[in-house]
Design a protein around this motif. Sequence first.
Motif, PDB file in Angstrom:
ATOM      1  N   LEU A 144      -4.682  -3.621  13.451  1.00 40.99           N
ATOM      2  CA  LEU A 144      -4.270  -2.229  13.472  1.00 40.99           C
ATOM      3  C   LEU A 144      -5.478  -1.322  13.225  1.00 40.99           C
ATOM      4  CD1 LEU A 144      -0.973  -2.531  11.393  1.00 40.99           C
ATOM      5  CD2 LEU A 144      -1.295  -2.792  13.870  1.00 40.99           C
TER       6      LEU A 144
ATOM      7  N   ILE B 144       6.596  -1.168  13.135  1.00 39.54           N
ATOM      8  CA  ILE B 144       6.153  -2.429  13.739  1.00 39.54           C
ATOM      9  C   ILE B 144       7.052  -3.571  13.295  1.00 39.54           C
ATOM     10  CG2 ILE B 144       4.276  -4.118  13.783  1.00 39.54           C
ATOM     11  CD1 ILE B 144       2.341  -1.690  13.509  1.00 39.54           C
TER      12      ILE B 144
ATOM     13  N   THR C 131      -6.196  -3.639   9.015  1.00 38.48           N
ATOM     14  CA  THR C 131      -5.354  -4.766   8.611  1.00 38.48           C
ATOM     15  C   THR C 131      -4.820  -5.480   9.851  1.00 38.48           C
ATOM     16  OG1 THR C 131      -3.340  -3.425   8.512  1.00 38.48           O
ATOM     17  CG2 THR C 131      -4.686  -3.565   6.504  1.00 38.48           C
TER      18      THR C 131
ATOM     19  N   VAL D  95      -1.546  -7.905  11.625  1.00 38.23           N
ATOM     20  CA  VAL D  95      -0.096  -8.056  11.574  1.00 38.23           C
ATOM     21  C   VAL D  95       0.307  -9.170  12.532  1.00 38.23           C
ATOM     22  CG1 VAL D  95       0.297  -6.284  13.346  1.00 38.23           C
ATOM     23  CG2 VAL D  95       2.114  -6.831  11.729  1.00 38.23           C
TER      24      VAL D  95
ATOM     25  N   ASP E 180       3.796   3.015  12.647  1.00 39.82           N
ATOM     26  CA  ASP E 180       3.380   2.593  11.314  1.00 39.82           C
ATOM     27  C   ASP E 180       3.912   1.183  11.064  1.00 39.82           C
ATOM     28  OD1 ASP E 180       6.112   2.840  10.688  1.00 39.82           O
ATOM     29  OD2 ASP E 180       5.847   4.754   9.651  1.00 39.82           O
ATOM     30  N   ARG E 181       3.532   0.622   9.935  1.00 42.55           N
ATOM     31  CA  ARG E 181       3.886  -0.776   9.681  1.00 42.55           C
ATOM     32  C   ARG E 181       5.398  -0.978   9.612  1.00 42.55           C
ATOM     33  NH1 ARG E 181       1.225  -5.443   8.287  1.00 42.55           N
ATOM     34  NH2 ARG E 181      -0.753  -4.319   8.404  1.00 42.55           N
ATOM     35  N   GLN E 182       6.109  -0.003   9.096  1.00 41.34           N
ATOM     36  CA  GLN E 182       7.569  -0.128   9.027  1.00 41.34           C
ATOM     37  C   GLN E 182       8.163  -0.206  10.432  1.00 41.34           C
ATOM     38  OE1 GLN E 182       9.486   2.982   6.785  1.00 41.34           O
ATOM     39  NE2 GLN E 182      11.536   2.155   7.092  1.00 41.34           N
TER      40      GLN E 182
END
Length: 226
Positions: free
Chosen positions: A64, A47, A68, A70, A43-45
């Motif tokens: 992703l 990453i 979105t 990143v 998840d983004r956290q």
Amino acid sequence: MTARKLGTLTIGQAPRADITPVLDAHIDAAVPRRHAGVLDGLDRQAILAGFAPRPGEPVLITKLLDGTSVVIDREATEMAARAKVAALEAEGCTTVLMLCTGTFATLRCERARLIEPDHILPPAVAALAGDSQVGIIVPLAEQIDSEAGKWAALARAPLYAAASPYAGDETALRAAAQDLRQRGAGLLLMDCMGFAEGHRTAAAAASGLPVILSNALIAKLVSEVV
């Protein structure tokens, strides 16, 4: 004869719905595929914890599964990619294709053929461009310096502009293409595997110049060896 199997590795999350159709348009449908991503399952956290950009260090941008984008640290990405490449080879992939035009120095396969776009694009574009002035569109302004070294094969030092393929609209892309034309470019290269045919059409319309789409060129060449 060894059964052919194509493995692809995006630096983001797989499958890449924006890139795989380009590959499928040129590569024999009978060749099995295995798509993997450096950031799969994160998840983004997670990453941000493992791949956060470091001040002044080279970065990459990717997409992703939620659509979105990143920005991630290139060195951390390369370290993680080494294990992913090895896993694809262990799964029986006879060719492993990196779905990134960024520069990586330490990726290796033991038996499979490893195809890295940054090894192919510079000499191919140099041959196609000849003495023409090449304008290169990169996703991030920071990449103008960090990725510049790979273009030494060009007859003339390239011109650069930045526009992300993940911006959501083509305003910045059109402006970048127009800017490169006004500065003297005679040919444009979209230096990111995330640029799609729609981006090429927009850049060509804005500039009136021929536009090389990295993923299409790579797909056509890879089709000859898989």
